[in-house]
Design a protein around this motif. Structure first.
Motif, short mmCIF file in Angstrom:
data_model
loop_
_atom_site.label_atom_id
_atom_site.label_comp_id
_atom_site.label_asym_id
_atom_site.label_seq_id
_atom_site.Cartn_x
_atom_site.Cartn_y
_atom_site.Cartn_z
N ALA A 1 0.88 -1.13 -0.13
CA ALA A 1 0.11 0.01 0.21
C ALA A 1 1.52 1.30 -0.16
CB ALA A 1 -0.65 -0.19 1.61
N ILE A 2 2.12 1.20 0.76
CA ILE A 2 2.73 2.25 0.57
C ILE A 2 3.84 2.77 -1.06
CG2 ILE A 2 4.65 3.53 1.44
CD1 ILE A 2 4.40 2.22 4.32
N GLU A 3 3.78 1.28 -1.30
CA GLU A 3 4.97 1.42 -2.66
C GLU A 3 3.42 1.85 -3.08
OE1 GLU A 3 5.88 -2.69 -2.67
OE2 GLU A 3 8.10 -2.84 -2.03
N GLN A 4 2.73 1.84 -3.62
CA GLN A 4 1.63 2.79 -3.75
C GLN A 4 1.56 3.94 -4.10
OE1 GLN A 4 -0.46 0.66 -6.65
NE2 GLN A 4 -1.03 2.95 -8.11
N GLU A 5 1.52 4.08 -3.17
CA GLU A 5 1.99 5.78 -2.88
C GLU A 5 2.54 6.49 -3.42
OE1 GLU A 5 -1.14 6.66 -2.91
OE2 GLU A 5 -2.55 5.11 -1.47
N LEU A 6 3.78 5.46 -3.05
CA LEU A 6 4.86 6.18 -3.25
C LEU A 6 5.56 6.51 -4.84
CD1 LEU A 6 7.48 4.92 -0.79
CD2 LEU A 6 7.00 7.14 -0.86
N ALA B 1 -0.71 16.12 -9.22
CA ALA B 1 -1.59 15.77 -9.91
C ALA B 1 -2.03 14.14 -9.11
CB ALA B 1 -1.91 15.34 -11.26
N GLY B 2 -1.55 13.46 -7.96
CA GLY B 2 -1.50 12.76 -7.50
C GLY B 2 -3.38 13.09 -6.90
N TYR B 3 -3.49 14.03 -6.17
CA TYR B 3 -4.54 14.45 -5.90
C TYR B 3 -5.97 13.76 -6.50
CZ TYR B 3 -1.98 17.33 -1.91
OH TYR B 3 -1.34 16.94 -0.21
N TRP B 4 -5.30 14.04 -7.87
CA TRP B 4 -6.69 13.54 -9.03
C TRP B 4 -6.70 12.69 -9.69
CZ3 TRP B 4 -4.98 18.47 -8.14
CH2 TRP B 4 -5.36 19.51 -7.60
N GLU B 5 -5.02 12.39 -9.39
CA GLU B 5 -5.02 11.38 -10.54
C GLU B 5 -4.25 9.38 -10.08
OE1 GLU B 5 -2.41 12.34 -14.49
OE2 GLU B 5 -3.68 14.13 -14.36
N ALA B 6 -4.15 10.34 -8.91
CA ALA B 6 -3.28 8.83 -8.07
C ALA B 6 -4.59 7.51 -8.55
CB ALA B 6 -3.07 8.72 -6.30
N LYS B 7 -4.03 6.17 -8.56
CA LYS B 7 -4.97 5.38 -7.76
C LYS B 7 -6.19 5.25 -7.13
CE LYS B 7 -5.20 0.17 -6.73
NZ LYS B 7 -5.84 0.11 -5.49
N ASP B 8 -5.90 5.84 -5.92
CA ASP B 8 -6.71 6.28 -4.88
C ASP B 8 -6.46 7.99 -4.78
OD1 ASP B 8 -7.98 4.16 -4.24
OD2 ASP B 8 -5.77 3.58 -2.84
N PRO B 9 -7.45 8.76 -5.19
CA PRO B 9 -6.75 10.29 -4.90
C PRO B 9 -6.45 10.63 -4.45
CG PRO B 9 -8.47 9.87 -6.92
CD PRO B 9 -7.92 8.47 -6.24
N TRP B 10 -5.85 11.60 -3.63
CA TRP B 10 -5.39 11.75 -1.93
C TRP B 10 -6.18 12.84 -2.14
CZ3 TRP B 10 0.38 13.48 -4.17
CH2 TRP B 10 0.61 12.17 -4.77
N LEU B 11 -7.29 13.41 -2.64
CA LEU B 11 -7.95 14.65 -2.13
C LEU B 11 -9.56 13.83 -1.65
CD1 LEU B 11 -8.79 17.75 -3.15
CD2 LEU B 11 -10.08 16.44 -5.24
#
Length: 409
Positions: free
Chosen positions: A47-52, A61-71
């Motif tokens: 799970a951590i590796e996914q976020e990294l 752009a991870g706030y919108w485009e990450a696998k689990d958007p950070w927003l």
């Protein structure tokens, strides 16, 4: 239930392990300390590796485009927590001082706070300084309910009697859901009802409850609750805390709170305008964006809780703790007393063993033998078989080791 003091019985009650245990002498330690820090779930690393990876690939752009958007990261933890604590998703948000800012609003007549004597120091410190901030003397404004002489547990009737007696001056009832020392589980529903009938708010510190005991905070009418997630929720050291605000307050935008950018109404958040308009839910108490690299551990752990179900975990917890109590009753040659309530409905996944003398030496001998439990002054060893992490075999091995210590005392 009929228990048997044998490893074969313990093995027959266990399931596949999903957590990493610390090592002692080249093998898994007998870890019964999840009440202080939960074990690392085996799914955390990926799970951590996914976020990294998402941080590397997308940056902001991870706030919108990450696998689990950070927003929306806080919402990923809110959903599984609703089933654990008995809340609606919009009732979840953090921080005891923030909650007291909203719910402790004293005046000359109604200014007192009821707490349990012997609460974990963090809560008394917070209450003491909040009382002083409002210009009151803690000696007069803080009421502590204590066990009766010669007893370790606080009687419910004594709590309710004080609430009734102080009904004209009581502003807030703030108790730990479970006392950290004795492990007594308080009747949250009855205390909340009594506080409301007295005209006071009811809040609870659920640091030793969430992930341990299923609750129904919404249905019980609890005004607010706070908790940590590094204990029974296995969120990791320094993990994010959490808070519950009942929807009757959270949906009221006029209900006083400390404003922050992330607590502002989402539709207007990025307009960057003056004038705080809180979200009409507990998220209106948020201050800043979610701590993704902190919360990812909790998110991974909550996936395991959601799969297991808090009801099933509570059933296993009662069974293991009852089994531990049964095994301890078999011991001879060692002087201690279980000060946790005997009734499993009045306790969680832990027994507190009070040693009138020699307790620290026994704790050290346990440590030397590969057991990890914790010591609390003036004489308690806290033993916590956590249902999502521990096994019946862990409980039996603890018994074997302490029995050996007793036989060589």
């Amino acid at each position: 239930m009929e228990y048997v003091a044998s490893i074969a019985y313990a093995k027959g009650k266990d399931q596949e392990e999903q957590f990493y245990f610390p090592q002692r002498n080249g093998k898994d330690a007998n870890y019964l300390c999840g009440n202080s820090l939960g074990l690392q779930p085996k799914n955390v690393k990926s799970a951590i590796e996914q976020e990294l990876s998402d941080w590397q690939q997308y940056a902001v752009a991870g706030y919108w485009e990450a696998k689990d958007p950070w927003l929306y990261y806080q919402q990923y933890c809110n959903k599984p927590l609703t089933g654990i604590i008995g809340a609606h998703q919009h009732e979840l948000t953090v921080n005891l001082h923030q909650m007291m800012f909203s719910f402790y609003r004293p005046n000359k007549q109604r200014f007192k706070v009821l707490m349990e004597a012997g609460a974990f120091p963090g809560d008394p410190y917070a209450v003491e300084t909040q009382v002083q901030y409002h210009g009151f003397d803690p000696a007069n404004a803080i009421i502590e309910v204590s066990p009766r002489p010669g007893e370790y547990l606080i009687r419910l009737e004594d709590i309710l009697a004080i609430i009734s007696q102080e009904s004209d001056s009581l502003a807030l009832v703030l108790l730990g859901g479970i006392n950290y020392y004795t492990r007594q589980l308080f009747d949250i529903a009855a205390i909340t009802d009594a506080a409301h009938r007295a005209g006071a708010y009811a809040g609870f510190d659920l640091a030793h409850v969430v992930g341990n005991i299923p609750t129904s905070l919404h249905d019980w009418g609890v005004d607010f609750a706070v908790w940590c997630s590094y204990k029974y929720l296995n969120g990791g050291p320094g993990a994010v805390g959490g808070a519950f605000v009942h929807e009757k307050h959270a949906s009221n935008r006029d209900f006083i709170r400390l404003g922050g950018w992330w607590g502002n109404e989402e539709s207007a958040r990025f307009k960057m305008e003056k004038g705080f308009v809180p979200e009409k839910e507990a998220e209106g108490w948020q201050q800043s964006t979610a701590q993704v690299l902190n919360m990812v551990n909790l998110k991974a752990s909550l996936e395991l809780f959601e799969a297991a179900g808090i009801g099933a975990l509570r059933s296993k917890s009662s069974g293991m703790t009852n089994y531990l109590a049964f095994l301890l009753q078999q011991l001879k040659g060692i002087n201690f007393q279980i000060i946790t309530p005997e009734n499993c409905n009045e306790r969680g996944a832990q027994l507190s063993l009070f040693f009138p003398d020699g307790g620290k030496e026994i704790h050290q001998r346990m440590t030397d033998a590969g057991i990890i439990v914790d010591w609390r002054e003036p004489g308690v060893i806290r033993v916590s078989p956590v249902p999502i992490c521990n096994s019946y075999q862990d409980v039996f091995h603890f018994y074997e080791i302490i029995a050996n210590i007793a036989s060589n005392a």
